[in-house]
Design a protein around this motif. Structure first.
Motif, PDB file in Angstrom:
ATOM      1  N   LEU A 173       0.844  -1.204   0.000  1.00 46.76           N
ATOM      2  CA  LEU A 173       0.000   0.000   0.000  1.00 46.76           C
ATOM      3  C   LEU A 173       0.875   1.249   0.000  1.00 46.76           C
ATOM      4  O   LEU A 173       1.930   1.292   0.651  1.00 46.76           O
ATOM      5  N   GLN A 174       0.439   2.257  -0.759  1.00 50.30           N
ATOM      6  CA  GLN A 174       1.124   3.544  -0.804  1.00 50.30           C
ATOM      7  C   GLN A 174       0.295   4.584  -0.051  1.00 50.30           C
ATOM      8  O   GLN A 174      -0.900   4.416   0.169  1.00 50.30           O
ATOM      9  N   VAL A 175       0.954   5.637   0.332  1.00 44.64           N
ATOM     10  CA  VAL A 175       0.260   6.769   0.943  1.00 44.64           C
ATOM     11  C   VAL A 175       0.530   7.996   0.092  1.00 44.64           C
ATOM     12  O   VAL A 175       1.683   8.384  -0.119  1.00 44.64           O
ATOM     13  N   ASN A 176      -0.539   8.591  -0.425  1.00 46.22           N
ATOM     14  CA  ASN A 176      -0.454   9.854  -1.151  1.00 46.22           C
ATOM     15  C   ASN A 176      -0.968  10.979  -0.277  1.00 46.22           C
ATOM     16  O   ASN A 176      -1.580  10.745   0.783  1.00 46.22           O
ATOM     17  N   ALA A 218       5.287   8.560   8.868  1.00 48.31           N
ATOM     18  CA  ALA A 218       6.491   8.913   9.631  1.00 48.31           C
ATOM     19  C   ALA A 218       7.736   8.770   8.765  1.00 48.31           C
ATOM     20  O   ALA A 218       8.642   9.634   8.790  1.00 48.31           O
ATOM     21  N   GLU A 219       7.788   7.727   7.962  1.00 48.93           N
ATOM     22  CA  GLU A 219       8.941   7.528   7.079  1.00 48.93           C
ATOM     23  C   GLU A 219       8.992   8.607   5.996  1.00 48.93           C
ATOM     24  O   GLU A 219      10.071   9.155   5.691  1.00 48.93           O
ATOM     25  N   ASP A 220       7.830   8.912   5.409  1.00 45.04           N
ATOM     26  CA  ASP A 220       7.787   9.954   4.371  1.00 45.04           C
ATOM     27  C   ASP A 220       8.162  11.312   4.942  1.00 45.04           C
ATOM     28  O   ASP A 220       8.879  12.097   4.302  1.00 45.04           O
ATOM     29  N   TYR A 221       7.697  11.604   6.149  1.00 44.67           N
ATOM     30  CA  TYR A 221       7.968  12.903   6.749  1.00 44.67           C
ATOM     31  C   TYR A 221       9.462  13.074   7.014  1.00 44.67           C
ATOM     32  O   TYR A 221      10.048  14.127   6.692  1.00 44.67           O
ATOM     33  N   SER A 222      10.044  12.038   7.605  1.00 44.60           N
ATOM     34  CA  SER A 222      11.467  12.145   7.948  1.00 44.60           C
ATOM     35  C   SER A 222      12.350  12.130   6.704  1.00 44.60           C
ATOM     36  O   SER A 222      13.493  12.607   6.746  1.00 44.60           O
ATOM     37  N   THR A 223      11.818  11.626   5.580  1.00 45.06           N
ATOM     38  CA  THR A 223      12.606  11.568   4.339  1.00 45.06           C
ATOM     39  C   THR A 223      12.390  12.792   3.472  1.00 45.06           C
ATOM     40  O   THR A 223      13.362  13.383   2.951  1.00 45.06           O
ATOM     41  N   TYR A 224      11.147  13.213   3.269  1.00 45.23           N
ATOM     42  CA  TYR A 224      10.834  14.250   2.286  1.00 45.23           C
ATOM     43  C   TYR A 224      10.319  15.565   2.896  1.00 45.23           C
ATOM     44  O   TYR A 224      10.517  16.637   2.320  1.00 45.23           O
ATOM     45  N   LEU A 225       9.648  15.511   4.022  1.00 41.95           N
ATOM     46  CA  LEU A 225       8.878  16.668   4.474  1.00 41.95           C
ATOM     47  C   LEU A 225       9.438  17.326   5.734  1.00 41.95           C
ATOM     48  O   LEU A 225       8.840  18.264   6.248  1.00 41.95           O
ATOM     49  N   TRP A 226      10.574  16.846   6.221  1.00 39.51           N
ATOM     50  CA  TRP A 226      11.093  17.354   7.500  1.00 39.51           C
ATOM     51  C   TRP A 226      11.424  18.827   7.461  1.00 39.51           C
ATOM     52  O   TRP A 226      11.390  19.524   8.493  1.00 39.51           O
ATOM     53  N   ALA A 227      11.729  19.357   6.286  1.00 37.13           N
ATOM     54  CA  ALA A 227      12.120  20.768   6.191  1.00 37.13           C
ATOM     55  C   ALA A 227      10.945  21.694   5.929  1.00 37.13           C
ATOM     56  O   ALA A 227      11.115  22.911   5.843  1.00 37.13           O
ATOM     57  N   CYS A 228       9.751  21.137   5.781  1.00 32.27           N
ATOM     58  CA  CYS A 228       8.562  21.961   5.519  1.00 32.27           C
ATOM     59  C   CYS A 228       8.118  22.625   6.816  1.00 32.27           C
ATOM     60  O   CYS A 228       7.704  21.956   7.765  1.00 32.27           O
ATOM     61  N   LYS A 229       8.197  23.963   6.831  1.00 31.61           N
ATOM     62  CA  LYS A 229       7.879  24.704   8.050  1.00 31.61           C
ATOM     63  C   LYS A 229       6.366  24.936   8.153  1.00 31.61           C
ATOM     64  O   LYS A 229       5.676  25.125   7.151  1.00 31.61           O
TER      65      LYS A 229
END
Length: 506
Positions: free
Chosen positions: A264-267, A322-333
């Motif tokens: 399963l993917q998460v969009n 959590a994996e997507d956030y720490s990989t791609y979205l961590w810098a989004c303020k």
């Protein structure tokens, strides 16, 4: 089941019989229009006859006979002279128009209607006599009743409201009543089923009846039809239930395997500040492809809810986020992710601890994760409030998804720890968004009074943006801004905004 079908059959049969009798009554009233018109015309003509002459004349006889011949329902007419002599259209004098065995009923049209009390008279001598002070008109009762077109098996009686006797009957055997008939009420006696109708013209009550066997036969037919229909519906329901169970069971098995294998993917569908165009968050949406075919979310989520997989699916999604956030979205303020949770998740006492453990492992602030609940998941309101309060105490915000489509009320939003209301797309589609008393505007006003953030879902055009922003709604998600996208595309979309615009967003 059988007694309920029998009860329903009785109700249905009585309604059909009542409708049949009402139809006959309406037809009779229509058929009486022409005879009454002829009666009024004859009385109007006879009133102009000279009545001061000392005796009946051949000229008067001829004029009376002419009036009778012109009107189909008139059998005989007579005029009483001032000297009390009675001249008949038969060309002779009458000693008395009435024979003494008639019963008179004054009516509101100024006439008195006379009926023979002897019901055994022949067709040629059975008349209805209509009179005023000086004019007498005979109507042939048999011809009149035949013209009414009463169906076979149906009987019409005119009942004297005072003594409950039938004065006129379309059948040789007149209707016998033990009690005064109830107006407009279907009544069943030992041998008849009948309906009485209001008559403001005189003291006669029209009663239309059928043999009681008609009702019992119809009731039995309806009962059999209901039993057969019930059996067919039960069979269909069992078949559908079996197929549905098989379908969801099959889907659930495949879903369990997909969760195990990480298929399963998460969009993410962006949530946008409509005033600036800045991305402030995104809703996480589960996506599943099986053999390169996309499975509709409502199908596999429905299968998960009907099995024991829904909690496992939610935890899988949280792990992926959590994996997507720490990989791609961590810098989004100033950026948050909303996660849909089910009723079982809310009632799971270990759920808040699981969330805290996953976020701590990936170093994600709790304030960046918002949990969405639908109104229908909050049926256990007391328990839900306690669990949601635990999540809120950890730093999460709580959103109600599709607000206004379920069981929403003020007591709900006052008793639960809520931060965000999401307006369902159905309230802003088409012309609804511009309606004067639009429901979404009331939701926005309530949210503003309670200091909630409002997000409009399903925004697809600029007209919606214009109305929503002017109505105080600041945030939205929908195809106008973006469809759901993978996490790397979401990050790219966020950072595609110029540095100047990012400053404005911040």
């Amino acid at each position: 089941m059988g007694w309920l079908a029998w009860l329903c059959a009785g109700t249905i049969a009585e309604r059909r019989i009542a409708q049949q009798l009402n139809n006959v009554h309406e037809k009779v009233n229509t058929a009486l229009i022409e005879p009454h018109k002829q009666l009024v015309d004859v009385f109007g003509s006879l009133k102009s006859f000279e009545r001061s002459t000392p005796d009946c004349s051949s000229e008067l006889y001829s004029m009376l006979a002419e009036k009778v011949e012109e009107n189909r329902y008139i059998y005989q007419a007579a005029v009483k002279l001032q000297n009390r002599k009675v001249c008949s259209s038969y060309g002779r004098k009458l000693l008395s128009p009435l024979q003494g065995n008639e019963r008179g009923y004054p009516a509101d049209d100024g006439y008195t209607y006379w009926f023979h009390t002897d019901h055994n008279r022949s067709v040629d001598t059975d008349f209805i006599i209509v009179s005023d002070s000086s004019i007498y008109v005979w109507l042939n009762k048999a011809i009149l009743l035949k013209s009414l077109g009463i169906p076979s098996g149906v009987q019409l009686d005119l009942i004297d409201a005072n003594n409950k006797e039938s004065v006129v009957s379309s059948h040789r055997r007149s209707l016998t009543l033990e009690q005064p008939p109830g107006i407009g009420q279907l009544t069943v006696s030992a041998d008849r089923v009948f309906m009485a109708y209001a008559n403001s013209r005189n003291a006669l009550v029209p009663v239309i009846s059928l043999p009681a066997s008609h009702l019992s036969s119809l009731k039995m037919n309806v009962f059999i039809a209901l039993i057969l229909a019930g059996a067919a519906l039960l069979g269909a329901a069992l078949y559908i239930a079996r197929r549905t169970h098989q379908h969801y069971s099959s889907t659930a098995v495949k879903l369990r395997r997909a969760l195990r294998d990480g298929e399963l993917q998460v969009n993410y569908q962006p949530i946008v500040d409509m005033r600036t165009g800045c991305l402030v968050g995104a809703e996480a949406l589960s996506r599943w492809k099986l053999n390169d075919v996309s499975i509709p979310p409502e199908e596999f989520i429905g299968a998960a809810e009907k099995s024991d997989l829904i909690c496992e699916l939610t935890r899988y999604v949280i792990q992926r986020i959590a994996e997507d956030y720490s990989t791609y979205l961590w810098a989004c303020k100033n950026f948050y992710i909303t996660i849909n949770v089910s009723a079982r998740d809310i009632l799971d006492e270990t759920f808040p601890d699981f969330v805290a453990e996953v976020l701590a492992l990936h170093d994600i602030p709790a304030s960046n994760i918002v949990f969405e609940v639908t109104e229908s998941t909050l049926f256990e309101q007391t328990i839900a409030a306690a669990q949601l309060q635990r999540l809120r105490a950890c730093g999460h915000r709580i959103a109600i998804d599709d607000f206004g489509t379920g069981y929403s009320n003020l007591s709900l939003i006052h008793s639960l720890p809520i931060d965000i209301l999401k307006i369902d797309r159905s309230f802003i589609e088409g012309e609804k968004v511009a309606a004067v008393d639009a429901l979404w505007q009331h939701i926005a006003n309530i949210a503003r009074d309670l200091k909630f953030q409002v997000v409009a879902e399903g925004v697809e055009n600029l007209q919606q943006v214009q109305h929503l922003t002017s109505g105080g709604v600041r945030f939205a998600q929908g195809w106008l801004y973006s469809r759901d996208v993978p996490p790397e595309a979401l990050a790219k979309l966020y950072f595609s905004i110029s540095s100047e615009e990012q400053t404005l967003c911040g």
